[in-house]
Scaffold this active site. Structure first.
Site, PDB file in Angstrom:
ATOM      1  N   TYR A 147      76.251  42.726  85.678  1.00  0.00           N
ATOM      2  CA  TYR A 147      77.027  42.371  84.485  1.00  0.00           C
ATOM      3  C   TYR A 147      76.107  42.085  83.304  1.00  0.00           C
ATOM      4  O   TYR A 147      76.258  42.657  82.226  1.00  0.00           O
ATOM      5  CB  TYR A 147      77.896  41.156  84.802  1.00  0.00           C
ATOM      6  N   LYS A 151      75.815  44.709  80.404  1.00  0.00           N
ATOM      7  CA  LYS A 151      76.281  44.394  79.041  1.00  0.00           C
ATOM      8  C   LYS A 151      75.143  44.497  78.024  1.00  0.00           C
ATOM      9  O   LYS A 151      75.364  44.821  76.864  1.00  0.00           O
ATOM     10  CB  LYS A 151      76.898  42.989  79.013  1.00  0.00           C
ATOM     11  N   SER A 191      90.635  28.658  85.615  1.00  0.00           N
ATOM     12  CA  SER A 191      91.786  29.054  86.436  1.00  0.00           C
ATOM     13  C   SER A 191      91.694  28.404  87.816  1.00  0.00           C
ATOM     14  O   SER A 191      92.691  27.880  88.331  1.00  0.00           O
ATOM     15  CB  SER A 191      91.895  30.573  86.528  1.00  0.00           C
ATOM     16  N   GLN A 211      75.939  21.324  85.091  1.00  0.00           N
ATOM     17  CA  GLN A 211      75.825  22.507  84.234  1.00  0.00           C
ATOM     18  C   GLN A 211      76.933  22.482  83.180  1.00  0.00           C
ATOM     19  O   GLN A 211      78.007  21.926  83.425  1.00  0.00           O
ATOM     20  CB  GLN A 211      75.874  23.812  85.059  1.00  0.00           C
ATOM     21  N   ARG A 213      79.305  24.393  79.935  1.00  0.00           N
ATOM     22  CA  ARG A 213      79.873  25.588  79.309  1.00  0.00           C
ATOM     23  C   ARG A 213      80.610  25.134  78.046  1.00  0.00           C
ATOM     24  O   ARG A 213      80.938  23.953  77.886  1.00  0.00           O
ATOM     25  CB  ARG A 213      80.879  26.300  80.228  1.00  0.00           C
TER      26      ARG A 213
HETATM   27  N1  UDP Z   1      82.399  26.870  88.831  1.00  0.00           N
HETATM   28  C1  UDP Z   1      82.798  25.794  89.626  1.00  0.00           C
HETATM   29  N2  UDP Z   1      83.905  25.946  90.390  1.00  0.00           N
HETATM   30  C2  UDP Z   1      84.655  27.089  90.411  1.00  0.00           C
HETATM   31  C3  UDP Z   1      84.255  28.171  89.597  1.00  0.00           C
HETATM   32  C4  UDP Z   1      83.101  28.031  88.827  1.00  0.00           C
HETATM   33  O1  UDP Z   1      82.154  24.731  89.625  1.00  0.00           O
HETATM   34  O2  UDP Z   1      85.665  27.132  91.117  1.00  0.00           O
HETATM   35  C5  UDP Z   1      81.214  26.709  87.958  1.00  0.00           C
HETATM   36  C6  UDP Z   1      80.205  27.848  88.025  1.00  0.00           C
HETATM   37  O3  UDP Z   1      79.238  27.596  89.033  1.00  0.00           O
HETATM   38  C7  UDP Z   1      79.616  27.826  86.637  1.00  0.00           C
HETATM   39  C8  UDP Z   1      80.768  27.338  85.741  1.00  0.00           C
HETATM   40  O4  UDP Z   1      81.685  26.706  86.616  1.00  0.00           O
HETATM   41  O5  UDP Z   1      78.555  26.926  86.537  1.00  0.00           O
HETATM   42  C9  UDP Z   1      81.466  28.473  84.982  1.00  0.00           C
HETATM   43  O6  UDP Z   1      81.784  29.475  85.912  1.00  0.00           O
HETATM   44  P1  UDP Z   1      82.690  30.731  85.563  1.00  0.00           P
HETATM   45  O7  UDP Z   1      82.717  31.596  86.786  1.00  0.00           O
HETATM   46  O8  UDP Z   1      83.991  30.284  85.013  1.00  0.00           O
HETATM   47  O9  UDP Z   1      81.958  31.471  84.374  1.00  0.00           O
HETATM   48  P2  UDP Z   1      80.449  31.879  84.020  1.00  0.00           P
HETATM   49  O10 UDP Z   1      79.533  31.414  85.117  1.00  0.00           O
HETATM   50  O11 UDP Z   1      80.494  33.341  83.883  1.00  0.00           O
HETATM   51  O12 UDP Z   1      80.185  31.161  82.746  1.00  0.00           O
END
Ligand code: UDP
Length: 315
Positions: A147, A151, A191, A211, A213
């Protein structure tokens, strides 16, 4: 009235975008292979006289008879759960062969093409917040590479078509979008947490939850994408489109618990966190503010409320 092609149009962002473009009075051609998208998302739109759905995978050459004015290229699995593992090769093909097919179609129609790029191109960033000038810190052979590198290569292709074939390009780097029409099995954090909360199951944090976001509500994101698409020709991007409201995943879990009034417990599973999961992510949106006059206006609390209300109707 413009004719606009949305690849990935049955997906979460794509279907919300199709709806907005139709409301603005455009003709919309929605194209998807329905790998992660769903026709459920376009059920209402299918009745609209200016809407057409084409079942197609962009890794095959695209033939569309109508003249197209604008193309939003959103086709690609976007959740780590969907692109890691067995679909990784398909993901790379979508970002490379698929990108070339969509660019060729844009050239043939002299259409403006907007590429949905991503904050993942910054990898696990060593700069915080991330500016568009940052080149990123990506593991080229990791689980997420299909990915991230896919991208990145798509951006390269966009610029090579711009420099050598006069393509009219726009690149948006999208930061963690969420909102209604996300697939409940999508695997992304918002979600997952909402579905777990509404079904009173454990809310599972991958790793410590320290972590971070920065989540952008889909309506804000779509306003940004449309502004970028209709900006002057000299604005090619890449431009970060995201909401700088940064929080830890742990705080997000606590917020979802409060807002849903669930009895779910928050648990941490370290084994579920992948090695290349970025530690911090927050967009610098100075350029979007200046060049697009765009700013996200939906707070995380407001956005989560409508997302929770949506998930109540689908689970
Ligand atoms: N994450 C989590 N539980 C979940 C799904 C994701 O703790 O059920 C964490 C994941 O490890 C990451 C953050 O949430 O650090 C965002 O994950 P996501 O898959 O939504 O998006 P991306 O990693 O692409 O930003």
């Amino acid at each position: 009235m413009k004719t606009i092609l949305v690849t990935g149009g049955t997906g979460f962002i794509g279907s919300n975008l199709c709806e907005r473009l139709l409301r603005q009075g455009n003709k919309v051609i929605c194209l998807d292979n329905n790998y992660t998208g769903s026709v459920e998302n376009i059920k209402e739109l299918k009745r609209h006289p200016n809407f057409r759905f084409v079942l197609h995978d962009i890794i095959e050459p695209i033939k569309i008879r109508a003249h197209i004015d604008q193309i939003y290229n959103l086709a690609c699995p976007a959740s780590p759960a969907a692109y890691k593992g067995s679909h990784s090769i398909l993901t790379t093909k979508t970002c490379t062969i698929g990108m070339i097919n969509v660019l060729e179609l844009a050239i043939k129609n002299d259409a403006t093409i907007l590429q949905a790029s991503t904050s993942e191109i910054y990898g696990d960033p060593l700069q915080h917040p991330q500016k568009e000038t940052y080149w990123g810190n990506v593991n080229p052979i990791g689980d997420r590479a299909c990915y991230d590198e896919g991208k990145r290569c798509a951006e390269t292709l966009m610029f090579d078509y711009y420099r050598h074939k006069n393509a009219k390009i726009k690149i948006a780097r999208i930061f963690n979008a969420y909102g209604p029409k996300m697939n409940k099995n999508d695997g992304r954090v918002i979600s997952n947490f909402i579905v777990q909360a509404l079904t009173n199951k454990d809310i599972v944090i991958y790793g410590s939850g320290e972590q971070t976001r920065s989540f952008c509500y889909v309506d804000d994101l779509i306003s940004g994408l449309i502004k970028l698409m209709n900006s002057s020709k000299s604005v090619t991007g890449p431009i970060n489109i995201g909401n700088p409201e940064e929080l830890t995943i742990k705080k997000l879990a606590e917020k979802v618990v409060r807002m849903t009034k669930t009895t779910s417990k928050i648990v941490s599973k370290h084994s579920l966190r992948d090695a290349d999961d970025p530690n911090r992510r927050k967009p610098d949106i100075t350029i979007a503010k200046a060049k697009l006059k765009w700013n996200p206006t939906t707070s995380l609390s407001e956005g989560l409320k409508s997302t929770i209300d949506y998930f109540k109707t689908v689970i």
